[in-house]
Design a protein around this motif. Structure first.
Motif, PDB file in Angstrom:
ATOM      1  N   ALA A 171       0.832  -1.215   0.000  1.00 40.62           N
ATOM      2  CA  ALA A 171       0.000   0.000   0.000  1.00 40.62           C
ATOM      3  C   ALA A 171       0.856   1.250   0.000  1.00 40.62           C
ATOM      4  CB  ALA A 171      -0.928  -0.001   1.210  1.00 40.62           C
ATOM      5  N   LYS A 172       2.045   1.140   0.563  1.00 42.85           N
ATOM      6  CA  LYS A 172       2.927   2.304   0.614  1.00 42.85           C
ATOM      7  C   LYS A 172       3.557   2.593  -0.729  1.00 42.85           C
ATOM      8  CE  LYS A 172       4.771   1.175   5.018  1.00 42.85           C
ATOM      9  NZ  LYS A 172       5.981   1.243   5.876  1.00 42.85           N
ATOM     10  N   GLY A 173       3.304   1.709  -1.683  1.00 42.83           N
ATOM     11  CA  GLY A 173       3.823   1.969  -3.019  1.00 42.83           C
ATOM     12  C   GLY A 173       5.130   1.255  -3.328  1.00 42.83           C
ATOM     13  N   LEU A 174       5.496   0.260  -2.529  1.00 41.80           N
ATOM     14  CA  LEU A 174       6.733  -0.480  -2.798  1.00 41.80           C
ATOM     15  C   LEU A 174       6.509  -1.494  -3.913  1.00 41.80           C
ATOM     16  CD1 LEU A 174       7.370   0.727   0.023  1.00 41.80           C
ATOM     17  CD2 LEU A 174       8.528  -1.404   0.546  1.00 41.80           C
ATOM     18  N   ARG A 214       1.725   2.590  -8.227  1.00 43.11           N
ATOM     19  CA  ARG A 214       2.661   2.730  -7.113  1.00 43.11           C
ATOM     20  C   ARG A 214       2.865   4.193  -6.776  1.00 43.11           C
ATOM     21  NH1 ARG A 214       5.633  -1.483  -9.573  1.00 43.11           N
ATOM     22  NH2 ARG A 214       7.015   0.041 -10.545  1.00 43.11           N
ATOM     23  N   ARG A 254      -0.193   5.393  -4.743  1.00 42.04           N
ATOM     24  CA  ARG A 254      -0.295   4.839  -3.397  1.00 42.04           C
ATOM     25  C   ARG A 254       0.494   5.660  -2.397  1.00 42.04           C
ATOM     26  NH1 ARG A 254       0.568  -1.487  -4.968  1.00 42.04           N
ATOM     27  NH2 ARG A 254      -1.639  -2.020  -5.277  1.00 42.04           N
ATOM     28  N   TRP A 255      -0.155   5.959  -1.310  1.00 39.04           N
ATOM     29  CA  TRP A 255       0.428   6.653  -0.173  1.00 39.04           C
ATOM     30  C   TRP A 255       0.621   8.149  -0.407  1.00 39.04           C
ATOM     31  CZ3 TRP A 255      -0.541   3.244   3.215  1.00 39.04           C
ATOM     32  CH2 TRP A 255      -0.149   3.416   4.561  1.00 39.04           C
ATOM     33  N   GLN A 288       9.703   2.261   9.577  1.00 41.91           N
ATOM     34  CA  GLN A 288       8.520   1.979   8.778  1.00 41.91           C
ATOM     35  C   GLN A 288       7.794   3.262   8.384  1.00 41.91           C
ATOM     36  OE1 GLN A 288       6.302  -1.578  10.032  1.00 41.91           O
ATOM     37  NE2 GLN A 288       7.889  -1.898  11.573  1.00 41.91           N
ATOM     38  N   VAL A 289       7.963   4.311   9.206  1.00 41.92           N
ATOM     39  CA  VAL A 289       7.341   5.591   8.860  1.00 41.92           C
ATOM     40  C   VAL A 289       8.148   6.318   7.789  1.00 41.92           C
ATOM     41  CG1 VAL A 289       6.796   7.885   9.749  1.00 41.92           C
ATOM     42  CG2 VAL A 289       6.203   5.878  11.087  1.00 41.92           C
ATOM     43  N   GLU A 315      10.033   4.917   5.537  1.00 44.49           N
ATOM     44  CA  GLU A 315      10.148   4.147   4.293  1.00 44.49           C
ATOM     45  C   GLU A 315       9.383   4.746   3.109  1.00 44.49           C
ATOM     46  OE1 GLU A 315       8.528   0.200   4.459  1.00 44.49           O
ATOM     47  OE2 GLU A 315      10.085  -0.560   3.121  1.00 44.49           O
ATOM     48  N   PRO A 316       8.093   5.071   3.262  1.00 41.76           N
ATOM     49  CA  PRO A 316       7.391   5.598   2.082  1.00 41.76           C
ATOM     50  C   PRO A 316       7.945   6.949   1.631  1.00 41.76           C
ATOM     51  CG  PRO A 316       5.972   5.681   4.016  1.00 41.76           C
ATOM     52  CD  PRO A 316       7.187   4.940   4.416  1.00 41.76           C
ATOM     53  N   VAL A 331      10.834   6.064  -0.520  1.00 40.41           N
ATOM     54  CA  VAL A 331      10.417   5.400  -1.747  1.00 40.41           C
ATOM     55  C   VAL A 331       9.843   6.410  -2.747  1.00 40.41           C
ATOM     56  CG1 VAL A 331       8.656   3.866  -2.698  1.00 40.41           C
ATOM     57  CG2 VAL A 331      10.024   3.123  -0.774  1.00 40.41           C
ATOM     58  N   HIS A 332       9.032   7.339  -2.225  1.00 36.69           N
ATOM     59  CA  HIS A 332       8.400   8.312  -3.129  1.00 36.69           C
ATOM     60  C   HIS A 332       9.204   9.593  -3.260  1.00 36.69           C
ATOM     61  CE1 HIS A 332       4.693   6.059  -3.663  1.00 36.69           C
ATOM     62  NE2 HIS A 332       4.731   5.772  -2.391  1.00 36.69           N
TER      63      HIS A 332
END
Lengths: 332, 320, 297
Positions: free
Chosen positions: A236-239, B85, B88-89, B112-113, B115-116, B119-120
Motif C-alpha cells: 500500500a505504501k507503493g513499494l 505505485r 499509493r500513499w 517503517q514511517v 520508508e514511504p 520510496v516516493h
C-alpha cells in the motif's frame, strides 16, 4: 528517556548466562552418560581387545592395571573426568595412537567437507525455498518441493555411490576416493586444487542431501509470513513487489532458517559418517566407520564426546543468534 | 466547483476463490468532496473493508473489480503498475486496523514511517526523513524517542498512532481509515478519534472512515453511508442518518450503538435477529427482508434501488 | 453411552478416510506402500530362499557379477546370488525393522508425552529435561555407539532406533495433550468424578491418536533410513539381510569399481520409493487430522 535501554541489556545478559549454563549442564550429562554407557555395558574391554588371541594372563593383568580397570567404579569415573579434561581419551585399539591425536588429525578434513556442503546447501536450499513460496503452486514450486523431497528421502550415502559410479568410474571426471592422489608430492596451490577435485563429489552428495530441509523450512516459513498484514501495508505504501519480498517478507521468514542453519552446523561433524566412508574421505566420519569395524571402543567413546560437544556448542550459538536477530526475544 | 477527490461509479468487486465467485461489493457509487469526510458503516461481511482496500487496489490477484474509481481525477483501475505505485500513499493512504499485525515486527517503527518518504522521494535525504518522522510522531502524540522502538515494545494505542503517523508520511490528500479503533479499549478509542478529527481539520484532509460502530462515525464524519450485503442502503448527512434513520437496517444499527459519553443514549442495544447473509447466498429481492421488521410481500420481488427520501438523503427501501 | 461414543468415533474415522481418499498424493503413497508390503509378504512364494545361498548359487551355475542382461532380472553379485532375490527378501527386513522401530519410538514417545502433559508438575519437568538432553545428543553417533556395544542383531537395531528417536514424538504428543487438557469437556468430566485413567483413555487418547498416527507415519522413513545407515556401516544383522546390508555388501566387495550398478541401484531405489510413500501418506494424514494445515499449502 534513555533509561528504557538498561533493563533490556540486563535481561539480555541474564538470558545469555542462562543459556550457557544450560549448555554446560547438558555437556556434563553427556560426559556422565558417555562414561557409564561404555563401562557398564562392556565389562571387559581388555579381554575383548585380545579376543581369540593367545596372550599370557600376566600381560592382560598388567594392561588392566595400566588402564585403571582394577579400581572401583567411582574411582574409574573420577579418573575418566580428570583425563577427559586433559584431553586424554585413551589409546585407540586399532592404531595404538592416542585417540585425541587421531581425532585432531581427522577433524580438518571433515570440517572442510561438511562446512562447505552445509553452506552450499543452506544458500541454495533457502533461495529455492523463497522461490517456491513466492510462486506458490506454480511449476517452479512443484519442481523445487518434489525434487528436494526426493533427495531428502534417499540414503545420502547411496546417492554418493551413484554419483561415484557415474562421474568417477564411468566418466572418470573425478577420483574415486581419498583427499589426494596416492603418493602425490604436490604442494601449495596444486595440492589445494587436488584436494578440491577430490572433495567435489562428496560435497555434491552432502549438499543435495541437505538441500531439502532448508528449502522446506524456508518455504513454509515464508508462506506463514506471506499471510501477514504488514506485507499488504508495504504494498500500500507503493513499494514494488520485489522490494516487499526482499525488505519485509524474507527477513522475517529467515529467522527460523538461521536457527536451523546453526543447529545443522552442530550436526555437521557427525552428519557425514556414511558419505565419508563411501568416498574414503579421511575425516571423523571415516574414523567412525573404521572404529565400528573393531570395535575400537576408546575411539568410539572419544568420537561420541566430540560429536556431542559440537552439537551442544552450536545449539547454544543458534539460541544466541536467534535472540540477537529477533527483537521480540527479550531474554526475560 | 472542484472535482471530488474520490468518485465511485457502479463499483462491483467479486472475489474468485477455489469454491466459486463471491460478490462482495455490488454496484456502489458515491462521491467524496475535497476536505469532506464520509463514514462507511455496516456489519462484518457487508463489503466495507473490501471497498476500502480496492481504493488503492490492494485486493488479492484475480479479484474482479468493475465500474469506475476516480482518485484525484485519475482512473484508478486503468493505471499502469508504475502509475499505481506512484498514487499509493501520496494521493491516498490507509490507516489499517489491528496494528500489531500491520507493523513489521523486525523493523523499528521509525523506519517503517520513513520508508514511504524515501520510496516516493518526498524528502531530500534520509536525515530529512528522520526529522519528518519525529515531527509526525509529535503530531500524533507519541514520545519522539519511541522512533527507534520495535512494534512489540509499544502499547496498542501507541501502535495505532504509529499507523496514523505512517499514513501521513507523504502528505496524502485522502485518508482511508479502516476500522482504526476497533481493537482498542474505549478510552484509547476516544483519543484516537479526536486525533483523527484534529488532523482532518488542520490539513483539510479528505477522510473515509470505515467501521461497524455507528456512534463513532457521527463524531468524525459529516456524511454517512450504510452498507448491507455489498450495497449502500442509506446515505446522507451523518446527523440525519444517525439521528433520524430512515432505512430499517440503519434504525436497528443506530439503536445498537449508543454514543460514547452521551448519557442519554446509553440504552440497551437492541439486537437484530439473524445474521447478515453470506455474499454468495443472497435472499431474493431486498437482501434485508428476512430480518426486517417492516418487511412486506413486495420486498421479495426486486432489490430496491437508492432513492431520494429527503433532499440530502437516499435510502434503498420500498416500504418507507 | 459407550455405543454413542463409538458411533461418533466410527463417523470421525469414516470422514477422515473420505478426506484422505480425495488426496492424490496420499492415495499414490498408500498404493505404493501396499504394493511393497504385498511384495514383502509374498517373498517366500516369489523367490526361493535357496537363491540367497552362495553354495546353491554356485551349484546352479550363476555367473559372478552378472549384469541384468546376463541374468534376468537384476543380475548377480560377487557370490553369484540373484540380486532380485536379495531385493525381495531385503524388503521384508527393511520394512519390518522400520515399522517395529517406529512402533517402539511411538510407544515410548507417547507414554512420555501423555504422562508429562497430563500430570504436569515434577514428572513433566523431569521428563522434559530428559527429552531435551536426548535431543541434543547426536542421533546417529548414539545409535552407532549403542549398536556397537549391544551387538549385531535385528532386535538390538530395533531397540537402538526406538530408544534414540522417541524425543520428538514425546514433544509433539505433550503439546497436544496440553491443548486437549485445556478444553472444557475434560474439566466437566472431572467434575463428574472421573478418575485419571478414565480421562486419559476416554478423552485425551482419542484426540491425540490422530496426531500420533500422522507422526508415526512420518517417523517410519527415519527408522528405515537409520536402519539402512546402521547396516551400511556394518552394524546390521548378519543373518537377515536388509536393503541396507545389500548396500554394505555391494560397497565392501567393490561393486562400484566394477560398475556393477545393478547390485546397489535396486536396494537404494526401494528405500527411496518406500520412504517417499510413507512421507506422502504422512503429509496427507497431517492435513486430515489438523484442519489448519489443509488450507492450500
Amino acid at each position: 528517556m534513555l533509561t528504557t535501554r538498561q533493563p533490556e541489556t540486563r535481561g539480555r545478559a541474564r538470558f545469555i548466562l542462562r543459556k550457557v549454563l544450560g549448555s554446560v549442564l547438558t555437556l556434563a550429562f553427556v560426559l556422565v552418560f558417555n562414561f557409564f554407557l561404555f563401562r557398564i555395558v562392556q565389562n571387559d574391554p581388555i579381554g575383548s581387545l585380545f579376543r581369540g588371541r593367545n596372550v599370557p594372563q600376566a600381560t592382560v593383568e598388567n594392561l588392566r592395571i595400566a588402564f585403571g580397570l582394577d579400581q572401583p567404579l567411582w574411582a574409574q569415573f573420577v579418573y575418566y573426568i580428570r583425563e577427559t579434561f586433559q584431553l586424554n581419551f585413551g589409546i585407540s585399539y586399532q592404531s595404538r595412537q592416542p585417540v585425541w591425536s587421531e581425532i585432531t588429525s581427522a577433524l580438518p578434513a571433515t570440517v572442510a567437507l561438511v562446512g562447505v556442503s552445509a553452506i552450499l546447501s543452506a544458500v541454495i536450499g533457502t533461495v529455492g525455498g523463497v522461490i517456491a513460496a513466492w510462486r506458490r503452486n506454480s511449476w517452479k514450486d512443484h519442481t523445487i518441493t518434489s525434487g528436494t523431497m526426493v533427495f531428502y528421502s534417499m540414503p545420502d550415502f547411496w546417492l554418493g555411490m551413484l554419483l561415484l559410479v557415474l562421474f568417477a568410474v564411468v566418466l572418470g571426471w573425478f577420483p574415486v576416493g581419498g583427499i589426494t592422489d596416492a603418493g602425490t608430492t604436490e604442494t601449495g596451490m596444486a595440492l589445494l586444487l587436488d584436494q578440491i577435485h577430490h572433495m567435489f563429489l562428496p560435497a555434491l552428495t552432502l549438499t543435495l542431501a541437505y538441500l531439502g530441509e532448508y528449502a522446506l523450512v524456508t518455504r513454509s516459513s515464508l508462506l506463514d509470513v506471506m499471510g501477514e498484514d504488514y506485507l499488504i501495508v508495504a504494498r500500500a505504501k507503493g513499494l514494488r513487489d520485489s522490494v516487499v519480498r526482499r525488505k519485509h517478507a524474507v527477513p522475517n521468514a529467515l529467522l527460523p532458517v538461521v536457527t536451523l542453519t546453526a543447529i545443522n552446523l552442530g550436526f555437521v561433524l557427525s552428519g557425514a559418517i556414511a558419505v565419508e566412508a563411501v568416498f574414503s574421505w579421511p575425516g571423523l566420519g571415516k574414523a567412525t566407520a573404521d572404529a565400528i569395524r573393531g570395535p575400537d571402543l576408546p575411539m568410539l567413546q572419544g568420537l561420541f564426546l566430540v560429536f556431542s560437544a559440537a552439537v551442544i556448542v552450536f545449539n547454544l550459538l543458534a539460541d544466541l543468534a536467534y535472540a540477537w536477530l529477533d527483537p521480540r526475544v527479550e531474554g526475560a | 466547483m472542484t472535482e471530488p477527490i474520490l468518485s465511485l461509479r457502479d463499483v462491483s468487486i467479486t472475489y474468485n476463490t477455489g469454491s466459486g465467485s463471491v460478490p462482495a461489493v455490488r454496484g456502489v457509487s458515491f462521491d467524496l468532496a475535497r476536505g469532506g469526510s464520509l463514514g462507511l458503516a455496516g456489519e462484518s461481511g457487508c463489503g466495507k473493508s473490501t471497498l476500502a482496500n480496492s481504493l488503492l487496489r490492494l485486493l488479492p490477484a484475480g479479484t474482479d473489480v468493475t465500474g469506475e474509481i476516480l482518485i484525484d481525477g485519475q482512473d484508478l483501475l486503468s493505471l499502469s503498475p508504475g502509475g499505481l505505485r506512484a498514487v499509493r500513499w501520496t494521493t491516498g493512504a490507509i490507516i489499517f486496523q489491528g496494528a500489531l499485525h500491520a507493523l513489521n515486527p523486525v523493523q523499528t517503527v521509525g523506519r517503517q514511517v520513513t520508508e514511504p518518504m524515501l520510496v516516493h522521494s518526498t524528502v531530500a535525504s534520509e536525515s530529512d526523513a528522520k526529522r519528518r518522522s519525529r515531527e509526525l510522531f509529535e503530531k500524533v502524540g507519541l514520545p519522539v524517542d519511541r522512533v527507534d522502538a520495535y512494534p512489540h515494545q509499544l502499547s496498542g494505542g501507541q501502535r495505532q498512532r504509529v499507523l496514523i503517523a505512517m499514513a501521513l508520511a507523504c502528505d496524502p490528500q485522502l485518508l482511508i481509515a479502516d476500522e482504526p479503533t476497533t481493537a482498542l479499549d474505549l478510552m484509547v478509542q476516544a483519543q484516537v478519534l479526536s486525533l483523527i478529527d484534529e488532523l482532518k481539520k488542520e490539513s483539510s484532509l479528505s477522510l473515509i472512515f470505515i467501521t461497524h460502530d455507528l456512534s463513532v462515525l457521527t463524531y468524525v464524519c459529516e456524511r454517512l453511508a450504510i452498507m448491507y450485503a455489498g450495497r449502500i442502503v442509506e446515505q446522507g448527512l451523518s446527523v440525519d442518518v444517525f439521528g433520524k434513520p430512515s432505512h430499517p437496517y440503519t434504525q436497528a444499527l443506530a439503536a445498537a450503538f449508543p454514543i460514547i459519553g452521551d448519557t442519554s443514549s446509553r440504552m440497551a442495544p437492541s439486537g437484530l435477529p439473524g445474521d447478515p447473509p453470506t455474499p454468495g447466498n443472497l435472499p431474493a429481492g431486498c437482501p434485508f427482508h428476512p430480518r426486517c421488521p417492516l418487511a412486506e410481500e413486495r420486498c421479495t420481488e426486486a432489490e430496491p434501488a437508492l432513492r431520494a427520501i429527503d433532499p440530502a438523503r437516499e435510502a434503498a427501501c420500498v416500504v418507507i | 453411552m459407550t455405543s454413542l461414543a463409538n458411533k461418533r468415533r466410527r463417523e470421525t474415522v469414516a470422514r477422515a478416510w473420505k478426506q484422505f481418499r480425495s488426496s492424490r498424493p496420499g492415495m499414490i503413497g498408500l498404493s505404493v506402500l501396499v504394493l511393497f508390503v504385498l511384495l514383502a509378504l509374498a517373498a517366500p512364494f516369489i523367490v526361493d530362499l535357496d537363491e540367497l545361498n552362495p553354495v546353491m548359487a554356485r551349484a546352479a551355475g550363476n555367473p559372478q557379477w552378472g549384469s541384468p542382461s546376463e541374468f534376468w532380472p537384476l543380475g548377480t553379485d560377487h557370490l553369484r546370488r540373484s540380486v532380485w532375490a536379495q531385493f525381495v527378501w531385503g524388503s521384508r527386513v527393511s520394512l519390518f525393522v522400520g515399522l517395529a522401530a517406529t512402533v517402539l519410538t511411538i510407544l515410548i514417545g507417547s507414554v512420555v508425552g501423555v504422562v508429562s502433559g497430563f500430570f504436569g508438575g515434577k514428572a513433566d519437568a523431569i521428563l522434559m529435561r530428559l527429552t531435551e538432553w536426548f535431543l541434543v545428543i547426536p542421533f546417529l553417533p548414539l545409535a552407532i555407539v549403542l549398536a556397537s556395544i549391544l551387538g549385531r542383531n535385528v532386535w538390538n537395531i530395533i531397540f537402538v532406533i526406538g530408544v534414540t528417536s522417541w524425543p520428538s514424538t514425546a514433544r509433539l504428543v505433550r503439546a497436544q495433550v496440553l491443548t486437549v487438557k485445556q478444553r472444557l469437556f475434560v474439566d466437566r468430566s472431572r467434575s463428574l468424578g472421573a478418575g485419571g485413567v478414565h480421562l486419559v483413555g476416554r478423552h485425551i487418547l482419542p484426540n491425540v491418536s490422530g496426531l500420533i498416527l500422522a507422526n508415526a507415519t512420518l517417523a517410519v522413513p527415519i527408522s528405515i533410513l537409520t536402519e539402512t545407515t546402521l547396516s551400511f556401516l556394518g552394524l546390521g544383522d548378519v543373518s537377515s539381510a536388509s536393503w541396507g546390508k545389500t548396500l554394505e555388501e555391494a560397497f565392501v566387495n567393490g561393486a562400484m569399481i566394477r560398475n556393477a550398478w545393478w547390485y546397489f541401484l535396486p536396494a537404494g531405489l526401494g528405500i527411496l520409493i518406500v520412504v517417499l510413500a510413507f512421507t506422502l501418506i504422512g503429509r496427507t494424514l497431517e492435513e486430515v487430522t489438523d484442519p489448519r494445515l489443509g488450507q492450500g499449502r
